[in-house]
Design an enzyme around this catalytic site. Structure first.
Site, mmCIF file in Angstrom:
data_model
loop_
_atom_site.group_PDB
_atom_site.id
_atom_site.type_symbol
_atom_site.label_atom_id
_atom_site.label_comp_id
_atom_site.label_asym_id
_atom_site.label_seq_id
_atom_site.Cartn_x
_atom_site.Cartn_y
_atom_site.Cartn_z
ATOM 1 N N GLY A 163 -1.316 -1.739 5.473
ATOM 2 C CA GLY A 163 -0.611 -2.986 5.134
ATOM 3 C C GLY A 163 -1.492 -4.064 4.521
ATOM 4 O O GLY A 163 -0.993 -5.125 4.158
ATOM 5 N N ASP A 210 -4.521 -1.031 9.222
ATOM 6 C CA ASP A 210 -5.419 -0.829 8.075
ATOM 7 C C ASP A 210 -6.799 -0.495 8.627
ATOM 8 O O ASP A 210 -6.983 -0.376 9.851
ATOM 9 C CB ASP A 210 -5.459 -2.086 7.175
ATOM 10 C CG ASP A 210 -5.702 -1.723 5.700
ATOM 11 O OD1 ASP A 210 -6.807 -1.249 5.394
ATOM 12 O OD2 ASP A 210 -4.795 -1.898 4.868
ATOM 13 N N ASP A 240 -6.714 4.639 10.898
ATOM 14 C CA ASP A 240 -6.955 5.457 9.709
ATOM 15 C C ASP A 240 -5.729 6.344 9.508
ATOM 16 O O ASP A 240 -5.420 7.179 10.365
ATOM 17 C CB ASP A 240 -8.217 6.303 9.957
ATOM 18 C CG ASP A 240 -8.503 7.276 8.825
ATOM 19 O OD1 ASP A 240 -7.640 7.458 7.947
ATOM 20 O OD2 ASP A 240 -9.596 7.875 8.836
ATOM 21 N N ARG A 297 3.550 0.038 1.321
ATOM 22 C CA ARG A 297 3.617 -0.630 0.006
ATOM 23 C C ARG A 297 2.318 -0.370 -0.749
ATOM 24 O O ARG A 297 1.226 -0.658 -0.230
ATOM 25 C CB ARG A 297 3.838 -2.133 0.181
ATOM 26 C CG ARG A 297 3.888 -2.894 -1.150
ATOM 27 C CD ARG A 297 4.119 -4.373 -0.923
ATOM 28 N NE ARG A 297 4.115 -5.135 -2.150
ATOM 29 C CZ ARG A 297 3.025 -5.683 -2.709
ATOM 30 N NH1 ARG A 297 1.833 -5.539 -2.149
ATOM 31 N NH2 ARG A 297 3.119 -6.370 -3.821
ATOM 32 N N HIS A 329 0.967 5.801 -3.769
ATOM 33 C CA HIS A 329 0.496 5.995 -5.151
ATOM 34 C C HIS A 329 -1.038 6.027 -5.259
ATOM 35 O O HIS A 329 -1.574 6.403 -6.283
ATOM 36 C CB HIS A 329 1.111 4.955 -6.105
ATOM 37 C CG HIS A 329 0.536 3.580 -6.017
ATOM 38 N ND1 HIS A 329 0.878 2.580 -6.894
ATOM 39 C CD2 HIS A 329 -0.359 3.019 -5.172
ATOM 40 C CE1 HIS A 329 0.222 1.476 -6.584
ATOM 41 N NE2 HIS A 329 -0.533 1.718 -5.537
HETATM 42 C C1 LIG Z 1 -3.340 -0.781 -2.580
HETATM 43 S S1 LIG Z 1 -3.680 -1.461 -1.040
HETATM 44 C C2 LIG Z 1 -2.101 -2.008 -0.511
HETATM 45 C C3 LIG Z 1 -2.182 -2.992 0.619
HETATM 46 C C4 LIG Z 1 -0.832 -3.531 1.091
HETATM 47 N N1 LIG Z 1 0.066 -2.498 1.524
HETATM 48 C C5 LIG Z 1 -0.203 -4.366 0.001
HETATM 49 O O1 LIG Z 1 0.836 -3.963 -0.540
HETATM 50 O O2 LIG Z 1 -0.745 -5.443 -0.325
HETATM 51 C C6 LIG Z 1 -3.970 -0.016 -0.071
HETATM 52 C C7 LIG Z 1 -4.379 -0.310 1.373
HETATM 53 O O3 LIG Z 1 -4.631 0.946 2.039
HETATM 54 C C8 LIG Z 1 -5.709 0.732 2.927
HETATM 55 N N2 LIG Z 1 -6.311 2.018 3.267
HETATM 56 C C9 LIG Z 1 -7.039 2.839 2.471
HETATM 57 N N3 LIG Z 1 -7.445 3.932 3.135
HETATM 58 C C10 LIG Z 1 -6.941 3.808 4.382
HETATM 59 C C11 LIG Z 1 -6.988 4.641 5.537
HETATM 60 N N4 LIG Z 1 -7.644 5.812 5.527
HETATM 61 N N5 LIG Z 1 -6.331 4.224 6.639
HETATM 62 C C12 LIG Z 1 -5.678 3.025 6.646
HETATM 63 N N6 LIG Z 1 -5.599 2.195 5.589
HETATM 64 C C13 LIG Z 1 -6.227 2.585 4.471
HETATM 65 C C14 LIG Z 1 -6.635 -0.155 2.143
HETATM 66 O O4 LIG Z 1 -7.595 -0.791 2.963
HETATM 67 C C15 LIG Z 1 -5.651 -1.116 1.483
HETATM 68 O O5 LIG Z 1 -5.418 -2.246 2.280
#
Ligand SMILES: C[S@@+](CC[C@H](N)C(=O)[O-])C[C@H]1O[C@@H](n2cnc3c(N)ncnc32)[C@H](O)[C@@H]1O
Length: 451
Positions: free
Chosen positions: A254, A276, A307, A323, A327
């Site tokens: 998130g 996150d 994670d 969100r 992708h």
């Molecule tokens: C593109 S961002 C989108 C953040 C949020 N959902 C938004 O719409 O603003 C992707 C998110 O996935 C998190 N993320 C990446 N790898 C992750 C993991 N293994 N477990 C949890 N979160 C993760 C990143 O830290 C980042 O905050």
């Protein structure tokens, strides 16, 4: 394309201008001037989100780009496109050349290139000022302050400048490796891994202490996506009101929790779990305390380090929202993420994936194919006027730029509907519905239920 097609395109432009003129005249406001600073609250800017004005703007941008592509020498168009990455570098006016200790002559040349793309104004020889476009990136602090404490430069900003910095740094440097990776099928395929000599995916690399400023910038950049995708859109698709007070919404990956916070503001009875990685959750705690302390104090939000490649700890979720997460990942990895959610789901749990469904550029592109037309929301309701491309071409360019950028960074993709259905099915979810939010980006709320 025949001359009559050119005429059709100019008709599309003329009609769009008529719509603009009518809407601004009826509202009694002037059409915004490019030479002024940007103020999102100015009535002339607010009117841009009127649905008729927004639709006319999409047609105008698409038609103007298409008529330019037709009118200009093909080789010039190809070469200008080849330089397009330079548009991503945001720079200040000449007077900050001194604190940055950059070459003022070179600064002036870069600013002139940007001014030629209507970003900044060259008001007199070598003197540059902000215009509406460049001022959207203003950090609101004098350059002396910015250079005195560069690590604080983005604090208190909307996130637009953070997003542009991220594009000009990690994204641009990774893009430079795309061609080499494509032509080296035996070598490292991920452009960012090649560019930064990484040993792990970008998000894990961000969690390293030495990358704290990159990770902070990324979190703010994601918050900054609200500038082009208004946060209220989360209420313009999926029906959150169907859930009773006490229902649990898990915002998976998130970020700062910008989206789930907006859901909670309208439905304060919903319990939010924003998950996150550790550094982002630390930022999220400060973000919620600053922007919605009441929800924190009532213990209606949990900010949880998790994670998403590990089993999901929340077993009573009513909604798993993702969100801009699916992708980011290849099919293989997206299926692992969604499978963990499926394993933790109740029979009534829903997933809500908030991202774009990519239209093809072919004539059937906007509506996808008939095999998916039974899914509510699958068919795009309106086709653009002929002879515009079915996906509105350059007016939707951002979607396709981000698609390649996500590939370059981490191997993900903005998916077509068919590709999304496949990923859902392989992870135990059935894609049952798509809500298409109003607005130029065509953001979708894609709903899945357990199979
Ligand atoms: C593109 S961002 C989108 C953040 C949020 N959902 C938004 O719409 O603003 C992707 C998110 O996935 C998190 N993320 C990446 N790898 C992750 C993991 N293994 N477990 C949890 N979160 C993760 C990143 O830290 C980042 O905050």
């Amino acid at each position: 394309m025949s001359i009559s097609s050119l005429r059709l395109l100019s008709n599309v432009i003329a009609q769009a201008v008529d719509t603009f003129e009518g809407a601004y005249a009826r509202a009694g406001v002037e059409f915004p001037l490019l030479d002024e600073a940007y103020d999102p609250a100015d009535p002339s800017e607010v009117l841009r989100s009127d649905p008729a004005v927004e639709a006319a703007s999409m047609n105008l941008v698409a038609a103007a780009a298409q008529i330019t592509a037709v009118a200009r020498q093909p080789v010039v168009t190809a070469l200008v496109s080849g330089h397009a990455f330079q548009n991503l570098v945001g720079l200040h006016a000449k007077e900050i050349a001194a604190p940055s200790r950059a070459d003022p002559g070179l600064i002036a040349r870069i600013l002139r290139l940007l001014a030629s793309h209507h970003i900044f104004l060259e008001v007199s020889p070598d003197v540059f000022a902000n215009n509406k476009i460049s001022s959207t990136l203003d950090k609101g602090k004098p350059s002396a302050v910015l250079f005195e404490k560069p690590e604080d430069r983005l604090n208190g900003t909307t996130g637009s400048a953070a997003l542009l910095e991220f594009l000009g740094d990690e994204c641009f440097k990774s893009a430079s490796q795309l061609g080499d990776a494509l032509l080296d099928p035996e070598g490292e395929q991920n452009p960012m891994t090649r560019a930064f000599q990484l040993k792990e995916p970008m998000f894990n690399w961000f969690t390293r202490p030495e990358n704290r400023s990159r990770s902070n910038r990324f979190d703010l950049a994601m918050h900054g996506t609200a500038a082009s995708e208004p946060i209220e859109l989360i209420h313009k698709g999926y029906d959150w009101s169907q859930w009773a007070a006490g229902s649990v919404v898990v915002d998976v990956g998130g970020g700062l929790g910008t989206t789930s916070m907006e859901v909670a503001r309208k439905y304060p009875g919903l319990k939010i779990v924003n998950q996150d990685l550790a550094p982002t959750i630390e930022n999220a705690k400060a973000h919620w305390m600053q922007h919605f302390p009441a929800h924190v104090e009532k213990k209606m939000v949990e900010l949880q380090v998790h994670d998403f490649f590990q089993p999901q700890p929340v077993k009573n979720a009513d909604i798993f929202m993702l969100r801009h997460v699916i992708h980011d990942w290849s099919d293989e990895k997206a299926i692992v993420i969604l499978r963990h959610l499926r394993d933790a789901a109740k029979p009534t749990t829903q997933i809500v994936v908030v991202e774009n469904v990519v239209p093809l550029a072919s004539p059937a592109g906007a509506s996808q194919d008939s095999s998916v037309s039974h899914i509510p929301g699958a068919v795009v309701p309106q086709s653009p006027p002929a002879p515009l491309l079915s996906n509105r071409g350059v007016a939707m360019a951002m979607l396709y730029y981000y698609d390649i950028t996500i590939h370059n960074l981490i191997g993900g993709s903005n998916r077509t509907l068919q590709a999304l259905i496949k990923v859902f099915k392989k992870s135990g979810w059935e894609l049952v519905r798509i809500h298409r939010c109003p607005g130029p980006e065509g953001k979708c709320h894609i709903v899945g239920v357990p199979i």
